[in-house]
Design a protein around this motif. Structure first.
Motif, PDB file in Angstrom:
ATOM      1  N   THR A 228      20.436  17.987 -19.579  1.00 12.68           N
ATOM      2  CA  THR A 228      21.591  17.969 -18.695  1.00 12.68           C
ATOM      3  C   THR A 228      21.815  16.513 -18.286  1.00 12.68           C
ATOM      4  O   THR A 228      21.099  15.622 -18.746  1.00 12.68           O
ATOM      5  N   LYS A 229      22.743  16.276 -17.381  1.00 14.32           N
ATOM      6  CA  LYS A 229      23.032  14.900 -16.981  1.00 14.32           C
ATOM      7  C   LYS A 229      21.913  14.274 -16.160  1.00 14.32           C
ATOM      8  O   LYS A 229      21.827  13.051 -16.043  1.00 14.32           O
ATOM      9  N   LYS A 230      21.048  15.129 -15.586  1.00 11.84           N
ATOM     10  CA  LYS A 230      20.007  14.577 -14.723  1.00 11.84           C
ATOM     11  C   LYS A 230      18.605  15.029 -15.110  1.00 11.84           C
ATOM     12  O   LYS A 230      17.618  14.518 -14.564  1.00 11.84           O
ATOM     13  N   GLU A 231      18.515  16.018 -15.999  1.00  9.96           N
ATOM     14  CA  GLU A 231      17.210  16.572 -16.329  1.00  9.96           C
ATOM     15  C   GLU A 231      17.106  16.925 -17.804  1.00  9.96           C
ATOM     16  O   GLU A 231      18.123  17.176 -18.472  1.00  9.96           O
ATOM     17  N   SER A 232      15.865  16.993 -18.249  1.00 10.63           N
ATOM     18  CA  SER A 232      15.597  17.572 -19.552  1.00 10.63           C
ATOM     19  C   SER A 232      14.430  18.544 -19.384  1.00 10.63           C
ATOM     20  O   SER A 232      13.544  18.322 -18.548  1.00 10.63           O
ATOM     21  N   PHE A 233      14.485  19.598 -20.164  1.00 10.36           N
ATOM     22  CA  PHE A 233      13.423  20.590 -20.114  1.00 10.36           C
ATOM     23  C   PHE A 233      12.810  20.733 -21.502  1.00 10.36           C
ATOM     24  O   PHE A 233      13.524  20.699 -22.514  1.00 10.36           O
TER      25      PHE A 233
END
Lengths: 110, 113
Positions: free
Chosen positions: A67-72
């Motif tokens: 996402t724009k602020k996270e990665s999983f």
């Protein structure tokens, strides 16, 4: 200031118990978000690159999302051989200057 | 094909001595990086080389650290007058270009006594 935070620091799973690792980042001008696996005493091994929000990539039991602020990093039905430290590194700038998180130490027990 | 290689794999040196660490990148890779990984710490960027361009030295922690890359291939990281806080694993990586994924070598474990 560019920052990367990975959570949890350590994760213990039973074989077959699915889970997710988180990478939160604040980076200006993201070029790509890289995931690596590191075994004790070895150099990091490249897993995935994600370039834009909404992108997903899969490899065996691993799936990475951005996402724009996270990665999983999702691990489905892990096996003991998946035990390692997983590193997240966003890249920015004129070249991929990677900023590494401290990593998540994953232990999968039979 | 052959991956990134580094030598030596382990180096023990006395405080105040100079050390040289070597990196052989993947053949054809134009970009080369050095990182440092201290015990319990994340990877810390040291220096970046791309082709014949001037390197990005912004991560070198002090003027005791220097690196060169000869002929656009092999690189040497030199640490002068080593200190105990220099003890760490030094990792080298290469990529096919400035935006490519980086492939790491096995590292050199440096211990300063």
């Amino acid at each position: 200031e560019d920052q990367v935070t990975q959570s949890p620091e350590a994760l213990r799973l039973q074989e077959g118990e699915s889970s997710s690792l988180n990478c939160s980042y604040t980076v200006s001008g993201l070029r790509g978000l890289f995931w690596y696996r590191q075994d004790p005493g070895k150099g990091p091994e490249f897993l995935f690159t994600l370039y834009s929000a909404g992108e997903e990539k899969e490899k065996e039991r691993l799936k990475a999302t951005l996402t724009k602020k996270e990665s999983f990093l999702h691990i489905t039905a892990p096996k003991p051989e998946d035990s390692a430290t997983y590193l997240c590194a966003p890249g920015s700038g004129g070249y991929n200057k990677l900023i590494f998180g401290a990593g998540t130490r994953l232990a999968v027990h039979p | 094909g052959a991956g990134v290689s580094q030598s030596p794999s382990n180096k023990v040196t006395e405080k105040g001595k100079d050390v040289e660490l070597r990196c052989d990148p993947i053949s054809g890779h134009t970009a080369l990086y050095w990182y440092r990984q201290s015990l319990g710490q994340g990877l810390e960027f040291l220096i970046y080389f791309q082709g014949n361009s001037a390197p990005d030295k912004s991560g070198l922690p002090s003027d005791r650290f220097s690196a060169e890359r000869t002929g656009g291939s092999v690189s040497t990281l030199t640490i002068q007058r080593t200190q105990q806080e220099d003890s760490a694993v030094y990792l080298c990586a290469s990529s096919s270009g400035p935006l490519g994924e980086q492939y790491f070598g096995p590292g050199t474990r440096l211990t300063v006594t």
